[in-house]
Scaffold this active site. Structure first.
Site, PDB file in Angstrom:
ATOM      1  CD  GLU A  62     -40.653  11.782 -83.543  1.00  0.00           C
ATOM      2  OE1 GLU A  62     -41.187  11.166 -84.494  1.00  0.00           O
ATOM      3  OE2 GLU A  62     -41.137  12.780 -83.013  1.00  0.00           O
ATOM      4  CB  CYS A  81     -44.932  11.540 -84.245  1.00  0.00           C
ATOM      5  SG  CYS A  81     -44.605  12.401 -82.696  1.00  0.00           S
TER       6      CYS A  81
END
Length: 494
Positions: free
Chosen positions: A224, A261
């Site tokens: 990720e 994020c």
């Protein structure tokens, strides 16, 4: 190869072999033991995290609560047994393709998983974060590479985990931790490691991806890598809820000092009154209290990213921030015309309290502008019911893992339907790192053909001793609600 890493991986491989066939209830108990251990040491863990990360106590307490909740949710999930995807096709001499042999398929764990912790979530995406928890739930063993930003917390958390697993009777070595860059490289290279989980920067993730691809035996890499998380505001919504949207945007891109994020790094709005936008943003940020970023290295990277984008052609400062020890937010501005000339403006992640506003002239431009984006973890639509955004919504679904309607992307709940992922460079796979579906990353299917009944794994036996859902000759059968979950079920289905 590092001797410490080799010993940890070999112990993990041994623990995997010992524990791979335990029943779901036993494995769930191991996860619940970890959750209880984290709760028991919560005050010490949070105190350590505050000291190392510059994050506040309420934020860290909430993150630890999420981590504990996730472990228990995964325990419930694997008790249900749906992750096995147990499928049974009995032999059928009249099958339309010709006589069919007895075929049975289910999912098995991959083996040893290496997990790299994140800097910005010291609990939720670190030692016992989503990657470690889902790998253990799948039946794998885990060797965790601690993030350098919070080594003391990592060591304390790892000790809680190993103590809890030992007390619960799990095989020794099921979870362990290593530190340092060389250890991380050795972990990726080790032939007994069968998958890697990673949460971090695009540059770091790409380096790991390339290293994994160069292995004699490439393995799955569930990385990720973050994203820009573009927000598109339709004209109807801008007219109806402008102040509300600006307030929500200001709160979202500065939440946690912009170190999520899922922070909205891009905001597309109708052009027409830049000065009013500047004033309203200033009002929305008037009560913002800056704090230190997670590390000096991250602070330097933030300053470099903002400076690079600010100094690009066609970009101006909408709200002037700074790079002080407690940096004030920065908002930059450009136009749709400029990003069409230079799409790279839409691809500069600024990991901190900064964002870019893009002003467009006509709603018809939005699908074309969306097409200039790289893969995203999230995209957001701020729209009214009568805004014609069908084409835009379809385009956003093509390039992101989660599409929001009239919301903000920061805040990723742990649930069954959650998806936290997206096309590269958001992630390196089509899977999710959050939610119960994350467990399936660390499984692979195996089919058994014409095996004697006594030699079949429990999920594939007709008697179904683990009481898991089975698809038998094309029809799903689910254990009745009162069926046992401890491996001594009644075999009752509904």
């Amino acid at each position: 190869m590092s001797e410490g890493v080799n010993a940890a991986v070999e112990a993990a491989a041994s623990a995997f072999e010992k524990g791979r066939t335990v029943d779901p209830n036993t494995r769930a108990g191991w996860l619940e033991a970890i959750a209880a251990g984290l709760e028991e040491d919560a005050s010490g863990l949070v105190e350590t995290a505050v000291r190392e990360t510059h994050l506040g106590t309420p934020r860290l307490e909430g993150e630890l609560k999420r981590t504990v909740f996730q472990l228990r949710l995964f325990a419930d999930e694997i008790r249900r047994g749906e992750h096995f995807d147990a499928t049974i096709d009995h032999d059928d001499p009249a099958w339309g393709m010709g006589p069919r042999p007895d075929l049975r398929r289910y999912n098995v764990p991959l083996g040893v998983v290496g997990v790299f912790g994140a800097s910005n979530f010291p609990f939720a995406f670190s030692v016992m974060g989503g990657d470690s928890a889902s790998a253990l739930a799948a039946g794998c063993s885990v060797v965790h590479k601690a993030h350098d930003a919070h080594r003391e917390l990592a060591a304390r958390t790892a000790q809680v985990v190993t103590d809890a697993l030992e007390a619960a009777g799990a095989p020794s070595g099921l979870f362990s931790m290593v530190t340092g860059r060389r250890a991380g490289e050795a972990l990726v290279d080790h032939p007994l490691v069968k998958a890697i989980g990673f949460t971090g920067s695009t540059a770091g993730g790409r380096a790991l991806l390339n290293r994994i691809a160069a292995r004699p035996e490439p393995i799955p890499f569930f990385g990720e890598l973050g994203g820009i998380n573009a927000v598109f505001v339709a004209p109807g919504a801008w007219s109806a809820r402008r102040a509300e949207i600006i307030k929500g945007y200001a709160g979202s891109f500065t939440l946690g000092m912009g170190q999520f994020c899922t922070k909205p790094g891009l905001l597309f709005v109708p052009a027409g009154d830049t000065e009013a936008l500047r004033n309203q943003l200033g009002e929305a940020l008037a009560g913002f209290s800056p704090a230190r970023l997670l590390s000096d290295r991250l602070h330097a990277g933030y300053a470099d990213a903002v400076t690079t984008l600010r100094d690009s052609g066609g970009v101006e400062v909408l709200l002037e921030g700074d790079f002080a020890e407690h940096p004030a937010p920065t908002v930059l501005r450009t136009t749709a015309e400029e990003v069409r000339k230079n799409p790279a403006l839409l691809r500069q992640e600024m990991f901190g309290p900064a964002s870019l506003v893009v002003e467009y002239q006509d709603q018809a431009e939005l699908p074309e502008l969306a097409a200039l984006l790289e893969g995203q973890l999230t995209t957001t639509l701020q729209a009214e019911e009568d805004d014609d955004v069908s084409e835009l919504a379809a385009r956003l679904a093509d390039l992101s893992g989660r599409v929001l309607w009239n919301g903000w992307p920061t805040g990723v709940t742990v649930s069954h339907a959650q998806h936290h992922g997206g096309p590269y460079p958001a992630t390196t796979s089509n899977t999710t790192s959050v939610g119960t579906a994350a467990i399936r990353r660390f499984l692979r299917p195996v089919a058994y053909q014409s095996f004697p009944a006594t030699r079949l794994p429990e999920p594939l036996q007709d008697s179904n001793p683990w009481q898991v859902p089975q698809r038998v000759d094309g029809v799903w059968r689910h254990p009745a609600p009162d069926a046992s979950r401890d491996g001594a079920g009644t075999g009752v289905y509904q």
